[in-house]
Design an enzyme around this catalytic site. Structure first.
Site, PDB file in Angstrom:
ATOM      1  N   GLY A  22       0.807  -1.213   0.000  1.00 27.61           N
ATOM      2  CA  GLY A  22       0.000   0.000   0.000  1.00 27.61           C
ATOM      3  C   GLY A  22       0.840   1.262   0.000  1.00 27.61           C
ATOM      4  O   GLY A  22       0.449   2.272   0.600  1.00 27.61           O
ATOM      5  N   ILE A  27      -0.501   7.046   3.656  1.00 28.43           N
ATOM      6  CA  ILE A  27       0.367   6.643   4.747  1.00 28.43           C
ATOM      7  C   ILE A  27       1.496   5.743   4.250  1.00 28.43           C
ATOM      8  O   ILE A  27       2.653   5.896   4.642  1.00 28.43           O
ATOM      9  CB  ILE A  27      -0.458   5.914   5.831  1.00 28.43           C
ATOM     10  CG1 ILE A  27      -1.449   6.878   6.484  1.00 28.43           C
ATOM     11  CG2 ILE A  27       0.450   5.315   6.889  1.00 28.43           C
ATOM     12  CD1 ILE A  27      -2.423   6.198   7.421  1.00 28.43           C
ATOM     13  N   SER A 151      -6.432  -0.883  12.957  1.00 27.36           N
ATOM     14  CA  SER A 151      -7.281   0.306  12.942  1.00 27.36           C
ATOM     15  C   SER A 151      -7.982   0.448  14.286  1.00 27.36           C
ATOM     16  O   SER A 151      -8.167  -0.541  15.014  1.00 27.36           O
ATOM     17  CB  SER A 151      -8.335   0.158  11.830  1.00 27.36           C
ATOM     18  OG  SER A 151      -9.376   1.095  11.971  1.00 27.36           O
ATOM     19  N   TYR A 176     -15.485  -4.367   8.090  1.00 30.58           N
ATOM     20  CA  TYR A 176     -14.163  -3.745   8.188  1.00 30.58           C
ATOM     21  C   TYR A 176     -13.535  -4.037   9.547  1.00 30.58           C
ATOM     22  O   TYR A 176     -12.363  -4.419   9.639  1.00 30.58           O
ATOM     23  CB  TYR A 176     -14.273  -2.234   7.974  1.00 30.58           C
ATOM     24  CG  TYR A 176     -12.954  -1.505   8.062  1.00 30.58           C
ATOM     25  CD1 TYR A 176     -11.962  -1.699   7.100  1.00 30.58           C
ATOM     26  CD2 TYR A 176     -12.686  -0.629   9.111  1.00 30.58           C
ATOM     27  CE1 TYR A 176     -10.750  -1.030   7.188  1.00 30.58           C
ATOM     28  CE2 TYR A 176     -11.482   0.039   9.202  1.00 30.58           C
ATOM     29  CZ  TYR A 176     -10.510  -0.167   8.232  1.00 30.58           C
ATOM     30  OH  TYR A 176      -9.311   0.488   8.313  1.00 30.58           O
TER      31      TYR A 176
END
Length: 316
Positions: A22, A27, A151, A176
């Protein structure tokens, strides 16, 4: 209200090979840039080559002479994950740092991966689970530190054990949360298994807090045509220095977890500010949903079956 500058020192990483998922924006790009600036060779597996090339150019503009390169990876395809594993194994270079940062968040409707898994569970957790297992020989050779980005959503909801793919009902936010709880349990179990089997791998967790990243922005590839109300609010708060962090501060917990001599295996690192939404990185109390060792062992076994990999890095 003007923000105070917040930063950390990244140690010299010359001679170290780092892989960051990613890393084509947000980020992940910030993390990759800092690792490259500290002297690491940075491998960036990306799904979109055009975005990847732009990210490489950005890194080299900020860190002239940076040793950074792209590889192909689509975490929503186990075949793509296996191909990256084969590519890096063929290169036969030890990996010293692995930052599992990539993720997808709350598509507006239920979607599935190339292998039929609910998109968030399949990408955020299973894709990274398979990647680590494919790369295990290189991680062991490098006595690697593996940092997995979870998260604040892992502090709510639960794993839907009887319907992991949300086929009977679907709630995007709960799915999620499930993906990040499973991913966190995996990261902690990886550290325990490494200690027990003397793999030499140190595994820990980080979370970025709340910041105006692309997770809730317009994402046509997941069916989101425009920015969500949530990301618009976060941008406004961030610009005014109110509670939430910035894209810069959001990268710091993972950087600390991945590089600091003070970060430990099994540790959990996130922002130190109000509600752990912004501020400098600090060790955090482990979320209650991540504390169950039986749950961690259970998700590991299930993930081996679903992803078709064994924990010594061999495909079934």
């Amino acid at each position: 209200m003007p923000r105070q500058d917040i930063d950390i020192t990244v140690p010299d990483l010359t001679g170290r090979r780092a892989v960051v998922t990613g890393a084509s924006d947000g980020i992940g790009l910030g993390i990759a840039t800092r690792l490259a600036a500290a002297g690491a060779e940075v491998v960036m597996p990306v799904r979109n080559p055009r975005k990847g090339e732009a990210a490489v150019a950005s890194i080299r503009a900020q860190a002239p002479g940076a040793n950074v390169s792209l590889r192909a990876l689509d975490l929503s395809s186990l075949a793509s994950v296996a191909e990256l594993g084969e590519t890096l194994l063929d290169e036969d270079r030890p990996i010293h740092l692995l930052v599992n940062n990539a993720g997808v968040m709350t598509p507006p409707g239920r979607q599935t991966t190339a292998d039929g898994f609910e998109l968030q569970f399949g990408t955020n957790h299973l894709g990274h689970f398979a990647l680590v297992n494919h790369l295990l020989p290189l991680l062991r050779a490098g006595r690697a530190r593996v940092t997995s980005q979870i998260s604040v959503a892992a502090n709510s909801n639960a794993i839907h054990w009887d319907d992991l793919n949300w086929e009977r009902s679907y709630n995007g936010m709960r799915a999620y949360s499930q993906s990040k709880i499973a991913f966190g349990l995996f990261g902690l179990e990886l550290d325990r298994r490494s200690r027990a089997a003397d793999w030499g791998i140190t595994s820990n967790l980080s979370h970025p807090g709340v910041a105006p990243t692309s997770l809730l922005a317009a994402r046509p590839e997941v069916g989101r045509a425009k920015d969500t109300l949530g990301v618009r609010l976060i941008r406004a708060l961030s610009a005014r220095g109110i509670v939430v962090g910035t894209v810069h501060t959001a990268q710091l917990p993972a950087l600390h977890a991945a590089t600091s001599p003070e970060a430990v295996g099994g540790g959990f690192y996130g922002p130190s500010g109000t509600g752990h939404m912004g501020g400098g990185p600090a060790e955090q109390k482990l979320y209650s949903r991540l504390r169950g060792r039986e749950d961690a062992q259970r998700i590991w076994r299930i993930s081996e079956e679903l992803a078709g990999v064994r924990s010594w890095g061999q495909s079934r």
